[in-house]
Design a protein around this motif. Structure first.
Motif, PDB file in Angstrom:
ATOM      1  N   GLY A   1      20.198 -37.039  15.802  1.00 31.41           N
ATOM      2  CA  GLY A   1      19.149 -37.235  15.589  1.00 31.41           C
ATOM      3  C   GLY A   1      18.263 -36.703  14.368  1.00 31.41           C
ATOM      4  N   VAL A   2      19.282 -36.600  13.495  1.00 28.44           N
ATOM      5  CA  VAL A   2      18.498 -36.643  12.154  1.00 28.44           C
ATOM      6  C   VAL A   2      18.215 -38.071  12.020  1.00 28.44           C
ATOM      7  CG1 VAL A   2      19.426 -36.014   9.532  1.00 28.44           C
ATOM      8  CG2 VAL A   2      19.506 -34.415  10.915  1.00 28.44           C
ATOM      9  N   ILE A   3      19.481 -38.964  11.448  1.00 27.02           N
ATOM     10  CA  ILE A   3      19.073 -41.062  11.138  1.00 27.02           C
ATOM     11  C   ILE A   3      18.223 -41.101  12.270  1.00 27.02           C
ATOM     12  CG2 ILE A   3      20.418 -42.418  10.933  1.00 27.02           C
ATOM     13  CD1 ILE A   3      21.218 -40.440   8.266  1.00 27.02           C
ATOM     14  N   THR A   4      18.845 -41.276  12.952  1.00 25.66           N
ATOM     15  CA  THR A   4      17.800 -42.129  14.384  1.00 25.66           C
ATOM     16  C   THR A   4      16.093 -41.734  14.251  1.00 25.66           C
ATOM     17  OG1 THR A   4      17.834 -40.568  15.945  1.00 25.66           O
ATOM     18  CG2 THR A   4      19.244 -42.948  15.865  1.00 25.66           C
ATOM     19  N   THR A   5      15.249 -40.423  14.069  1.00 29.59           N
ATOM     20  CA  THR A   5      14.346 -40.355  13.897  1.00 29.59           C
ATOM     21  C   THR A   5      13.912 -40.290  12.915  1.00 29.59           C
ATOM     22  OG1 THR A   5      14.969 -38.575  15.847  1.00 29.59           O
ATOM     23  CG2 THR A   5      12.615 -38.660  14.406  1.00 29.59           C
ATOM     24  N   TYR A   6      14.721 -40.201  11.454  1.00 29.74           N
ATOM     25  CA  TYR A   6      14.152 -39.834  10.239  1.00 29.74           C
ATOM     26  C   TYR A   6      14.693 -40.523   9.322  1.00 29.74           C
ATOM     27  CZ  TYR A   6      11.846 -35.300  11.215  1.00 29.74           C
ATOM     28  OH  TYR A   6      10.624 -34.488  11.336  1.00 29.74           O
ATOM     29  N   SER A   7      15.423 -41.361   9.946  1.00 28.88           N
ATOM     30  CA  SER A   7      16.044 -42.542   8.627  1.00 28.88           C
ATOM     31  C   SER A   7      14.989 -43.857   7.604  1.00 28.88           C
ATOM     32  CB  SER A   7      16.927 -43.808   9.138  1.00 28.88           C
ATOM     33  OG  SER A   7      16.629 -44.402  10.399  1.00 28.88           O
ATOM     34  N   ALA A   8      14.269 -43.952   8.327  1.00 26.42           N
ATOM     35  CA  ALA A   8      13.422 -45.094   7.848  1.00 26.42           C
ATOM     36  C   ALA A   8      12.631 -43.643   6.830  1.00 26.42           C
ATOM     37  CB  ALA A   8      12.327 -45.678   8.762  1.00 26.42           C
ATOM     38  N   THR A   9      12.317 -42.395   7.134  1.00 29.51           N
ATOM     39  CA  THR A   9      10.968 -41.393   6.600  1.00 29.51           C
ATOM     40  C   THR A   9      11.626 -41.313   5.446  1.00 29.51           C
ATOM     41  OG1 THR A   9       9.713 -40.696   8.681  1.00 29.51           O
ATOM     42  CG2 THR A   9      10.214 -39.480   6.343  1.00 29.51           C
ATOM     43  N   LEU A  10      13.046 -41.456   5.248  1.00 30.15           N
ATOM     44  CA  LEU A  10      13.597 -41.481   4.533  1.00 30.15           C
ATOM     45  C   LEU A  10      14.054 -42.176   2.860  1.00 30.15           C
ATOM     46  CD1 LEU A  10      17.384 -39.091   6.080  1.00 30.15           C
ATOM     47  CD2 LEU A  10      15.396 -38.070   4.303  1.00 30.15           C
ATOM     48  N   ILE A  11      14.154 -43.133   3.256  1.00 31.76           N
ATOM     49  CA  ILE A  11      14.029 -44.538   2.532  1.00 31.76           C
ATOM     50  C   ILE A  11      12.942 -44.298   2.130  1.00 31.76           C
ATOM     51  CG2 ILE A  11      14.243 -47.474   2.809  1.00 31.76           C
ATOM     52  CD1 ILE A  11      16.769 -46.917   5.042  1.00 31.76           C
ATOM     53  N   ARG A  12      11.825 -44.749   2.993  1.00 31.26           N
ATOM     54  CA  ARG A  12      10.988 -44.520   2.008  1.00 31.26           C
ATOM     55  C   ARG A  12      10.846 -43.513   1.307  1.00 31.26           C
ATOM     56  NH1 ARG A  12       4.902 -43.123   5.547  1.00 31.26           N
ATOM     57  NH2 ARG A  12       6.594 -40.996   5.053  1.00 31.26           N
ATOM     58  N   ASN A  13      10.916 -42.364   1.056  1.00 25.38           N
ATOM     59  CA  ASN A  13      10.783 -41.376   0.343  1.00 25.38           C
ATOM     60  C   ASN A  13      12.102 -41.159  -0.961  1.00 25.38           C
ATOM     61  OD1 ASN A  13       9.274 -39.622   2.308  1.00 25.38           O
ATOM     62  ND2 ASN A  13      10.573 -38.349   2.485  1.00 25.38           N
ATOM     63  N   PHE A  14      12.455 -42.829  -1.136  1.00 23.57           N
ATOM     64  CA  PHE A  14      13.146 -43.194  -2.160  1.00 23.57           C
ATOM     65  C   PHE A  14      12.073 -43.670  -3.266  1.00 23.57           C
ATOM     66  CE2 PHE A  14      17.494 -43.401   0.379  1.00 23.57           C
ATOM     67  CZ  PHE A  14      17.583 -41.971   0.356  1.00 23.57           C
ATOM     68  N   GLY A  15      10.559 -43.849  -2.482  1.00 27.16           N
ATOM     69  CA  GLY A  15      10.686 -44.786  -3.313  1.00 27.16           C
ATOM     70  C   GLY A  15       9.878 -45.956  -2.833  1.00 27.16           C
ATOM     71  N   TYR A  16      10.206 -46.482  -1.602  1.00 24.01           N
ATOM     72  CA  TYR A  16      10.022 -47.857  -1.388  1.00 24.01           C
ATOM     73  C   TYR A  16       9.193 -47.238  -0.684  1.00 24.01           C
ATOM     74  CZ  TYR A  16      14.827 -48.417  -2.491  1.00 24.01           C
ATOM     75  OH  TYR A  16      15.906 -48.958  -2.975  1.00 24.01           O
ATOM     76  N   LYS A  17       8.044 -48.961  -0.237  1.00 17.86           N
ATOM     77  CA  LYS A  17       7.124 -48.726   0.481  1.00 17.86           C
ATOM     78  C   LYS A  17       7.575 -49.223   1.437  1.00 17.86           C
ATOM     79  CE  LYS A  17       3.801 -51.531  -3.540  1.00 17.86           C
ATOM     80  NZ  LYS A  17       2.990 -52.873  -3.800  1.00 17.86           N
ATOM     81  N   PRO A  18       6.475 -48.969   2.662  1.00 23.17           N
ATOM     82  CA  PRO A  18       6.818 -48.779   4.150  1.00 23.17           C
ATOM     83  C   PRO A  18       7.425 -50.005   4.272  1.00 23.17           C
ATOM     84  CG  PRO A  18       4.691 -47.504   3.792  1.00 23.17           C
ATOM     85  CD  PRO A  18       5.036 -48.704   2.355  1.00 23.17           C
ATOM     86  N   PRO A  19       6.641 -51.227   4.555  1.00 26.82           N
ATOM     87  CA  PRO A  19       7.746 -52.215   5.164  1.00 26.82           C
ATOM     88  C   PRO A  19       9.194 -52.740   4.317  1.00 26.82           C
ATOM     89  CG  PRO A  19       5.420 -52.869   4.228  1.00 26.82           C
ATOM     90  CD  PRO A  19       5.861 -51.483   3.187  1.00 26.82           C
ATOM     91  N   THR A  20       9.022 -52.293   3.548  1.00 27.10           N
ATOM     92  CA  THR A  20      10.521 -52.853   2.397  1.00 27.10           C
ATOM     93  C   THR A  20      11.453 -51.161   3.236  1.00 27.10           C
ATOM     94  OG1 THR A  20       9.477 -53.338   0.487  1.00 27.10           O
ATOM     95  CG2 THR A  20      11.838 -52.203   0.452  1.00 27.10           C
ATOM     96  N   ALA A  21      10.977 -50.118   3.428  1.00 31.23           N
ATOM     97  CA  ALA A  21      11.638 -49.148   3.979  1.00 31.23           C
ATOM     98  C   ALA A  21      11.963 -49.629   5.671  1.00 31.23           C
ATOM     99  CB  ALA A  21      10.775 -47.896   4.462  1.00 31.23           C
ATOM    100  N   ALA A  22      11.387 -50.408   5.958  1.00 29.82           N
ATOM    101  CA  ALA A  22      11.670 -50.560   7.451  1.00 29.82           C
ATOM    102  C   ALA A  22      12.618 -51.764   7.536  1.00 29.82           C
ATOM    103  CB  ALA A  22      10.675 -51.347   8.415  1.00 29.82           C
ATOM    104  N   LEU A  23      13.045 -52.659   6.666  1.00 31.61           N
ATOM    105  CA  LEU A  23      13.717 -53.772   5.850  1.00 31.61           C
ATOM    106  C   LEU A  23      15.468 -52.945   5.689  1.00 31.61           C
ATOM    107  CD1 LEU A  23      11.954 -56.571   4.821  1.00 31.61           C
ATOM    108  CD2 LEU A  23      13.164 -56.438   7.265  1.00 31.61           C
TER     109      LEU A  23
END
Length: 522
Positions: free
Chosen positions: A317-339
């Motif tokens: 549940g943590v990974i599927t719901t928040y993985s893109a959000t976690l990656i974005r919080n590493f400092g990546y832009k939204p399109p990059t976080a999605a990829l």
């Protein structure tokens, strides 16, 4: 490997085949004529074989050809259903990095609550599912729900506030609740227990493909710039329509039982039913038995399975719901976080297929679950405590995705070790419901006050994986003990060829506890 997982090939004398139209009418006659027996409450599959004019000798080559034919017909449909249920469920994750939160003016924990209410609705809907699935054609019920959740996905584009987003997510959860119990019941009809494991894994690999497609789709729709219609809204509409199409395909092409499979001839149906009779879990019996429902409450294996599923699902549940959000919080832009979220799908697919084929050839389901938890714990550790490069933290997110493979082992384990039609439908709904419980708990560990690192949530991933590995070992010990308590020798061959009485014993609607020849696999 448990010895009862290697049934000998049945042998009968081959007779002339009849037409497929006759086969279809035969299935209807069986359904109408043999709902009950004066002496036994036997499965519809028994009456189909008993009334058939086809006595079939199945060679290993013929069984392999039959399995391939079934694989190419039913597995792709189930794979597409599971791919779309995952994509539609996690679109909220991608929409969050595409501006949904800002556009709907979500505050504090409202995004988390929207994610959580999907699973609350999912959990509540499992109660009627447990009743309905024994009463109605399973594939038709699945197809109808796929169509309805596709409509709910498309309607999410109309959300303009927190309340309307919640309404869309609740309806989505209600309709998606049918997916896991339906696929477990359908998959278990067509294969013996050891054969089922890789087939479960193939359709479950749709989860990994969904992660990959989700990243690509999110990136693509983020390039859509329209002043009055955001990219995330177009994404919901397009993918919702795709789901509706798959739902109609499922409704009209996926057979409810092997007896109703129009792509099989009557001799092939008889051959298959005799082959899977050794499972002693039945195909279809509409009679609700209160005693079997009560047995669910007293069955230790099911409560251990529920606990195991909850622990695993907290992390998923943590990974599927928040993985893109976690990656974005590493400092990546939204399109990059999605990829950058796409490799999670590759890890999910690889681990799922490896585990499925590992169970097929070595059994040891408990050990495969524990083995998947090890990289899950490592990933949780990297996410929680590693403070070095972004690459190390990304690796942690990717490694946690190995735990997705454990859920399909649990689903297949439940389908293999629970007998009695009433008990089976309640059990698969119970395990599916416990999946939603874990997913309710998981997102709630992400609190706004913990942003942007969300350390408590990451530690939760680590702890739950360690506990899950322990519970899988406890289940192994329980099954060894339960098998030793069985008084009668196990069934090691398809004994329908041994006469009517031996055939009836394989198709009686008995639970795994009532049947002294039933053996648990582990």
């Amino acid at each position: 490997m448990a010895p009862h997982e290697k049934p000998e090939i049945l042998s009968e004398t081959r007779a002339d085949t009849s037409s497929r139209d006759t086969s279809s009418s035969h299935a209807q006659v069986v359904d109408d004529k043999h709902q009950a027996s004066s002496r036994h409450d036997l499965d519809q599959a028994y009456w189909y074989v008993h009334d058939s004019n086809n006595a079939v000798e199945a060679t290993p080559t013929e069984l392999r050809a039959l399995r391939r034919k079934i694989d190419w017909w039913i597995v792709p449909i189930m794979f597409c259903c599971y791919t779309m249920q995952f994509i539609d469920k996690v679109l909220l994750n991608y929409a969050a990095v595409m501006g949904l939160n800002k556009e709907l003016k979500l505050k504090a924990n409202e995004f988390t609550n929207a994610a959580t209410w999907f699973f609350i609705a999912y959990l509540i809907a499992e109660v009627p599912n447990a009743i309905i699935l024994q009463r109605v054609p399973v594939a038709k019920w699945l197809g109808a729900n796929v169509i309805l959740w596709g409509i709910a996905t498309a309607c999410t584009a109309a959300a303009h506030s927190y309340a309307t987003l919640m309404a869309a997510r609740i309806f989505l959860g209600i309709f998606e609740a049918a997916i896991a119990p339906s696929l477990i019941l359908i998959s278990s009809q067509w294969y013996i227990k050891s054969e089922a494991a890789p087939r479960f894994s193939i359709w479950y690999a749709g989860l990994g493909l969904g992660q990959i497609i989700g990243g690509i789709v999110s990136y693509a729709f983020q390039q859509v710039k329209h002043p009055s219609f955001s990219g995330w809204k177009i994404m919901f509409i397009v993918l919702g329509l795709v789901t509706v199409i798959i739902g109609f395909v499922t409704f009209f092409l996926l057979p409810d039982t092997p007896m109703q499979a129009r792509f099989l001839s009557e001799p092939e149906k008889v051959m298959l039913l005799k082959h899977v009779a050794v499972n002693q879990t039945g195909i279809r019996n509409k009679h609700f038995k209160a005693s079997q429902a009560l047995e669910v409450l007293r069955d230790i294996q099911l409560w251990l399975m529920v606990l195991l599923t909850i622990l695993i699902s907290i992390s998923s549940g943590v990974i599927t719901t928040y993985s893109a959000t976690l990656i974005r919080n590493f400092g990546y832009k939204p399109p990059t976080a999605a990829l950058l979220n796409m490799p999670s799908g590759i890890v999910s697919i690889a681990s799922t297929l490896i585990v499925g084929y590992g169970v097929r050839h070595t059994s040891n389901r408990w050990a495969w679950i524990a083995a998947c938890c090890v990289p899950g714990m490592l990933g949780g550790g990297l996410m929680s405590f590693y403070t070095g490069s972004k690459a190390g933290q990304l690796a942690g997110i990717y490694l946690v995705n190995t735990i997705t493979a454990t859920l399909i082992v649990i689903y297949q384990w439940t389908g293999a070790n629970v007998a009695g039609q009433t008990k089976r439908v309640i059990s698969v709904a119970l395990v599916s419901g416990s999946f939603s419980v874990g997913n309710i708990i998981g997102p709630q560990t992400f609190q706004a006050k913990d942003a942007p690192k969300y350390t408590p949530a990451k530690i939760t991933v680590l702890a739950t994986q360690a506990a899950a590995a322990l519970i899988s070992g406890v289940l192994f010990l329980y099954y060894v003990w339960a098998n030793k308590r069985k008084s009668a020798p196990p069934v090691v061959s398809d004994t329908l060829s041994g006469g009517r009485e031996s055939g009836e014993r394989l198709w009686e609607d008995q639970t795994d506890k009532q049947n002294s020849t039933f053996r648990y696999v582990y």
